[in-house]
Write an enzyme that holds these catalytic residues in place. Structure first.
Site, PDB file in Angstrom:
ATOM      1  N   ASP A  45      35.284  31.299  68.877  1.00  0.00           N
ATOM      2  CA  ASP A  45      34.448  32.385  69.398  1.00  0.00           C
ATOM      3  C   ASP A  45      32.971  32.183  69.075  1.00  0.00           C
ATOM      4  OD1 ASP A  45      34.783  32.778  66.665  1.00  0.00           O
ATOM      5  OD2 ASP A  45      35.948  34.605  66.873  1.00  0.00           O
ATOM      6  N   ASP A  81      40.993  44.535  60.880  1.00  0.00           N
ATOM      7  CA  ASP A  81      41.737  45.319  61.875  1.00  0.00           C
ATOM      8  C   ASP A  81      42.823  44.488  62.566  1.00  0.00           C
ATOM      9  OD1 ASP A  81      40.213  43.635  63.453  1.00  0.00           O
ATOM     10  OD2 ASP A  81      39.124  45.217  64.500  1.00  0.00           O
ATOM     11  N   HIS A 123      42.402  41.477  63.966  1.00  0.00           N
ATOM     12  CA  HIS A 123      41.986  40.624  65.087  1.00  0.00           C
ATOM     13  C   HIS A 123      42.102  39.146  64.741  1.00  0.00           C
ATOM     14  CE1 HIS A 123      37.601  40.922  63.546  1.00  0.00           C
ATOM     15  NE2 HIS A 123      37.841  39.622  63.553  1.00  0.00           N
ATOM     16  N   GLU A 160      40.076  41.947  69.597  1.00  0.00           N
ATOM     17  CA  GLU A 160      40.175  43.206  68.867  1.00  0.00           C
ATOM     18  C   GLU A 160      41.461  43.954  69.250  1.00  0.00           C
ATOM     19  OE1 GLU A 160      38.316  43.598  66.463  1.00  0.00           O
ATOM     20  OE2 GLU A 160      36.176  43.793  66.886  1.00  0.00           O
TER      21      GLU A 160
END
Ligand code: GLP
Length: 256
Positions: free
Chosen positions: A63, A132, A134, A139
């Site tokens: 990413d 979270d 991810h 996400e």
């Protein structure tokens, strides 16, 4: 899934480095998928120290922040060159990192997917995990079949990553990330997680239901997924005795 609990970050990173080294020795023209963040830092230092041959290795990063060029101090491109690529003999043409300055992002993403296919797919995908759940920058609520695309970060991820930028306002809202479907096509996956703040995400990913609300939980469907954690990140797992026992019983030829 194979859960490997190591006493600390150093032991876990050394083990991960041995796994990557084994991959490169067995297949010198391996295709690696690579993460950024604080988690893989020691792994990269260990890999540099191992003085492996990277001349035939191809890499694809997971990413990048939209709007940050490779010279920006917080760009993932800069991170990768500083922490790994500049210190090994990889060829520049074999390094692929999403272009945060791409003019036509959908076109760029389609090309990124094509480039991965053209080299025969990713042999080993290394991953971190967000608090979270991810992976990459996929996400919660990301399609579990998603491909490389633009995503909007959650407030939680922007807060988590503000430590690198100094001010939360400076953290970009948008990113380009490999999709979950892209990640799942890698032949092997190695997820690293360290520290107590990852314990809930690790427990949800490994022992919770498969759900888009914890993107890493899809790794339960991957045929060769290894999860290497330190004691702190393992803190909320239920089956730790079993995971330790499995690792202890491994025949020598299966170890790293
Ligand atoms: C970042 C990256 C992920 C990384 C995760 C954890 O936002 N996009 O690839 O795994 O969040 O980061 P860290 O390793 O710094 O905890």
């Amino acid at each position: 899934m194979e859960v490997i609990i190591q006493p600390d970050v150093t032991a876990a990173s050394q083990l991960a480095a041995r796994m990557v080294a084994r991959q490169l020795r067995e297949k010198p023209n391996s295709v690696l998928g690579l993460p950024t963040g604080s988690t893989p830092l020691l792994l990269y230092r260990e890999l540099v120290a191992l003085k492996l041959d990277w001349r035939r290795v191809t890499t694809f990063n997971l990413d990048e922040y939209v709007g940050l060029g490779p010279d920006h101090p917080q760009s993932y491109a800069r991170f990768m060159w500083e922490n790994l690529f500049r210190q090994v003999n990889i060829l520049r043409k074999n390094v692929h990192i999403p272009d945060g300055l791409a003019k036509d992002i959908p076109k760029f993403c389609t090309r990124y997917e094509r480039q991965i296919r053209q080299v025969g797919g990713i042999d080993l995908q290394v991953l971190g995990i967000g608090t979270d759940g991810h992976i990459g920058f996929n996400e919660p609520s990301s399609s579990l079949a998603s491909r490389t695309r633009i995503k909007t970060l959650t407030a939680e991820t922007r807060r988590d990553n503000a430590r690198f930028f100094g001010r939360e306002e400076d953290v970009p809202h948008h990113v380009i990330t490999m999709g979950i479907g892209t990640i799942m096509e890698a032949r092997q996956v190695l997820l690293l997680a360290f520290g107590e703040n990852k314990a809930a995400a690790v427990a949800a990913a490994v022992e919770g239901p498969i759900t888009a609300m914890c993107p890493a939980s899809i790794l339960q469907m991957h045929p060769v997924a290894k999860i290497v954690v330190d004691e702190a990140a393992a803190g909320r797992l239920q089956k730790t005795d079993y995971y330790r026992w499995v690792f202890a019983q491994k025949p020598l030829w299966q170890r790293w």
